[in-house]
Structure formats: C-alpha cells, structure tokens
Design a protein around this motif. Structure first.
Motif, PDB file in Angstrom:
ATOM      1  N   ASP A  48       0.853  -1.067  -0.149  1.00 21.56           N
ATOM      2  CA  ASP A  48      -0.027   0.050   0.018  1.00 21.56           C
ATOM      3  C   ASP A  48       0.791   1.166  -0.159  1.00 21.56           C
ATOM      4  N   ARG A  49       1.969   1.189   0.809  1.00 23.32           N
ATOM      5  CA  ARG A  49       2.877   2.398   0.716  1.00 23.32           C
ATOM      6  C   ARG A  49       3.451   2.530  -0.507  1.00 23.32           C
ATOM      7  N   LEU A  50       3.844   1.327  -1.289  1.00 19.69           N
ATOM      8  CA  LEU A  50       4.547   1.660  -2.405  1.00 19.69           C
ATOM      9  C   LEU A  50       3.430   2.097  -3.462  1.00 19.69           C
ATOM     10  N   LEU A  51       2.244   1.538  -3.588  1.00 21.33           N
ATOM     11  CA  LEU A  51       1.194   2.381  -4.362  1.00 21.33           C
ATOM     12  C   LEU A  51       1.000   3.665  -4.183  1.00 21.33           C
ATOM     13  N   ARG A  52       0.990   4.092  -3.167  1.00 23.99           N
ATOM     14  CA  ARG A  52       0.632   5.612  -2.557  1.00 23.99           C
ATOM     15  C   ARG A  52       1.820   6.387  -3.001  1.00 23.99           C
ATOM     16  N   ALA A  53       3.137   5.901  -2.951  1.00 23.28           N
ATOM     17  CA  ALA A  53       4.287   6.735  -3.216  1.00 23.28           C
ATOM     18  C   ALA A  53       4.393   6.650  -4.865  1.00 23.28           C
ATOM     19  N   ALA A  54       4.102   5.442  -5.509  1.00 23.68           N
ATOM     20  CA  ALA A  54       4.180   5.567  -7.080  1.00 23.68           C
ATOM     21  C   ALA A  54       3.122   6.420  -7.829  1.00 23.68           C
ATOM     22  N   ALA A  55       2.009   6.523  -6.848  1.00 23.97           N
ATOM     23  CA  ALA A  55       0.683   7.221  -7.646  1.00 23.97           C
ATOM     24  C   ALA A  55       1.203   8.620  -7.571  1.00 23.97           C
ATOM     25  N   ALA A  56       1.832   9.079  -6.426  1.00 22.73           N
ATOM     26  CA  ALA A  56       2.162  10.637  -6.115  1.00 22.73           C
ATOM     27  C   ALA A  56       3.444  11.105  -7.142  1.00 22.73           C
TER      28      ALA A  56
ATOM     29  N   ALA B 155       3.128  13.407 -10.465  1.00 25.04           N
ATOM     30  CA  ALA B 155       3.772  14.535 -10.423  1.00 25.04           C
ATOM     31  C   ALA B 155       4.710  15.246 -11.651  1.00 25.04           C
ATOM     32  N   GLY B 156       4.503  14.222 -12.590  1.00 23.71           N
ATOM     33  CA  GLY B 156       4.472  14.472 -14.036  1.00 23.71           C
ATOM     34  C   GLY B 156       6.115  14.063 -14.401  1.00 23.71           C
ATOM     35  N   ASP B 157       6.911  13.281 -13.651  1.00 23.04           N
ATOM     36  CA  ASP B 157       8.066  12.720 -14.335  1.00 23.04           C
ATOM     37  C   ASP B 157       7.852  11.064 -14.389  1.00 23.04           C
ATOM     38  N   GLU B 158       8.898  10.530 -15.079  1.00 22.34           N
ATOM     39  CA  GLU B 158       8.938   9.007 -14.867  1.00 22.34           C
ATOM     40  C   GLU B 158       9.955   8.902 -13.776  1.00 22.34           C
ATOM     41  N   PRO B 159       9.334   8.265 -12.615  1.00 21.39           N
ATOM     42  CA  PRO B 159      10.351   8.433 -11.440  1.00 21.39           C
ATOM     43  C   PRO B 159      11.193   7.293 -11.548  1.00 21.39           C
ATOM     44  N   ALA B 160      12.325   7.471 -11.043  1.00 29.54           N
ATOM     45  CA  ALA B 160      13.105   5.995 -10.578  1.00 29.54           C
ATOM     46  C   ALA B 160      12.524   5.367  -9.833  1.00 29.54           C
ATOM     47  N   LEU B 161      12.736   4.038  -9.913  1.00 28.32           N
ATOM     48  CA  LEU B 161      12.068   3.084  -9.099  1.00 28.32           C
ATOM     49  C   LEU B 161      12.632   2.934  -7.836  1.00 28.32           C
ATOM     50  N   GLU B 162      13.675   3.586  -7.612  1.00 29.59           N
ATOM     51  CA  GLU B 162      14.489   3.333  -6.352  1.00 29.59           C
ATOM     52  C   GLU B 162      13.895   4.693  -5.547  1.00 29.59           C
TER      53      GLU B 162
ATOM     54  N   VAL C  10      10.842   5.672  -5.748  1.00 32.90           N
ATOM     55  CA  VAL C  10       9.612   5.273  -5.232  1.00 32.90           C
ATOM     56  C   VAL C  10       9.630   4.617  -3.904  1.00 32.90           C
ATOM     57  N   ALA C  11      10.672   3.804  -4.112  1.00 35.70           N
ATOM     58  CA  ALA C  11      10.926   2.886  -2.834  1.00 35.70           C
ATOM     59  C   ALA C  11      11.327   3.511  -1.681  1.00 35.70           C
ATOM     60  N   ALA C  12      12.167   4.302  -1.734  1.00 38.46           N
ATOM     61  CA  ALA C  12      12.621   5.569  -0.712  1.00 38.46           C
ATOM     62  C   ALA C  12      11.527   6.178  -0.059  1.00 38.46           C
ATOM     63  N   GLU C  13      10.606   6.667  -1.047  1.00 39.25           N
ATOM     64  CA  GLU C  13       9.513   7.643  -0.508  1.00 39.25           C
ATOM     65  C   GLU C  13       8.631   6.595   0.204  1.00 39.25           C
ATOM     66  N   ALA C  14       8.331   5.348  -0.018  1.00 41.37           N
ATOM     67  CA  ALA C  14       7.487   4.466   0.556  1.00 41.37           C
ATOM     68  C   ALA C  14       8.101   3.899   1.891  1.00 41.37           C
ATOM     69  N   GLY C  15       9.528   4.035   1.902  1.00 44.11           N
ATOM     70  CA  GLY C  15      10.116   3.824   3.240  1.00 44.11           C
ATOM     71  C   GLY C  15      10.742   2.323   3.214  1.00 44.11           C
ATOM     72  N   VAL C  16      10.898   1.663   1.881  1.00 44.35           N
ATOM     73  CA  VAL C  16      11.277   0.555   1.951  1.00 44.35           C
ATOM     74  C   VAL C  16      12.463   0.297   0.868  1.00 44.35           C
ATOM     75  N   GLY C  17      13.024  -0.682   0.896  1.00 49.85           N
ATOM     76  CA  GLY C  17      14.246  -1.104  -0.006  1.00 49.85           C
ATOM     77  C   GLY C  17      13.598  -1.432  -1.282  1.00 49.85           C
TER      78      GLY C  17
END
Length: 187
Positions: A18-26, A30-37, A39-46
């Motif tokens: 759920d945290r990964l989905l929220r971080a990825a959605a945000a 936001a308008g960019d193709e975010p690095a998956l790293e 997204v993981a960091a924003e979700a607080g996971v590795g």
C-alpha cells in the motif's frame, strides 16, 4: 465495479504494498517518470521490497492504475451517501478528471500495459460506466437527474472533454465543461 485482485498477504507485506502504491501514484502524478529507487525510498522500503511486489515498472504502473480506478469507482457510492445525486455526479466528474489527467504522465507505460493485455481494454470503460450508471439511477429515482440518459453517452462526453483539453494546465476549462455537462443532466 472493479476489484484490485490482490492475493492474500501478511499484514506487513500488505502495508508495504500500500505504501509503494501511494508513493508511486504521487510520483507518477507529479509529472516525471520516477526512478523506482526513488519510489521505494519515498515508501520507506528497499528496492528489493518494491521488486518483490512489482517485478517491473509496467507491473507497478498497472497496479497503481487498477488501485486508483477501483478507488474512483467506489467513490461514486461514497458521494451518493453524502450528497444529493446531482451534486454527487458533478463531484465524481471532478474526481474522474483528476484520475484521467494524472494518467497522462504514465501514458507510455500504460500504453505498453494495455497493448500487452495486462489490463483488458474494456475494463476501464465498463468500470467507469458502472459508476456513472449508479449515480444516474439514484438521480432518476430522486428526480434530480434525467432518467433518459445512457450512462455510456455520459462517459463518451466526459472523454471528449478530456481529449479536447490540456490536462492539469487546463483545469479551469475542464471544470467549466463539466459544469455544462452536469447542468444538461439535471432533471
């Protein structure tokens, strides 16, 4: 409606997902193709946790899309419980506009997901049409919305609004057009 099709998981794994989905959605919104790293960091996971849940960028985008589509369609019932049907319809149209405009930043990856058949082409249309149908039916019963409207015609009109405008940069125009559409649906 649509289900998210999530297999049973331990509570901590579900929280991470759920945290990964929220971080990825945000991040995608936001308008960019975010690095998956990122997204993981924003979700607080590795990054390993991200890949355990979503083995590819496409899998992550698909899950975000399905989750947000599910939430959008469920919102129709929440709005009907809190508002009179014509107000619920207009508010739901605004939620749908948000859903569509934020997906513009995921367009390339979503196209690949749709092309691969991971999300059946009719899934979105059927889910959205079902949500609109529920609101229109409640409005017809309350005599606040026209009873002679085909929900699929409303969805087609909404898509026309979104295609004819420039997404988030054109939100004021989108809202004016949605107001016109909503006014035309009142009884």
């Amino acid at each position: 409606m649509i289900s998210e099709e999530v297999p049973p998981q331990r509570a901590d794994a579900r929280r991470n997902r759920d945290r990964l989905l929220r971080a990825a959605a945000a991040a995608f919104g936001a308008g960019d193709e975010p690095a998956l790293e990122a997204v993981a960091a924003e979700a607080g996971v590795g990054i390993g946790t991200l890949y355990r849940h979503f083995p590819s960028r496409e899998a992550l985008v698909e899950a975000v899309y399905r989750s947000e589509l599910h939430a959008l369609c469920e919102k129709a019932q929440d709005l009907l419980a809190a508002h009179e049907p014509s107000a619920a319809l207009r508010q739901w149209m605004g939620n749908y506009a948000d859903f569509v405009t934020t997906k513009r930043h995921m367009a390339d990856t979503l196209r690949a997901v749709f092309t691969a058949g991971a999300i059946p082409s009719a899934l979105t249309r059927n889910a959205v049409t079902g949500a609109v149908a529920a609101i229109l039916a409640a409005g017809a019963e309350a005599k606040s919305l026209r009873a002679d409207v085909d929900p699929d015609d409303v969805v087609t009109a909404l898509l026309g609004v979104f295609l004819a405008t420039d997404g988030p940069a054109d939100r004021a125009r989108i809202d004016r057009l949605l107001d016109l559409l909503a006014a035309g649906l009142r009884a």
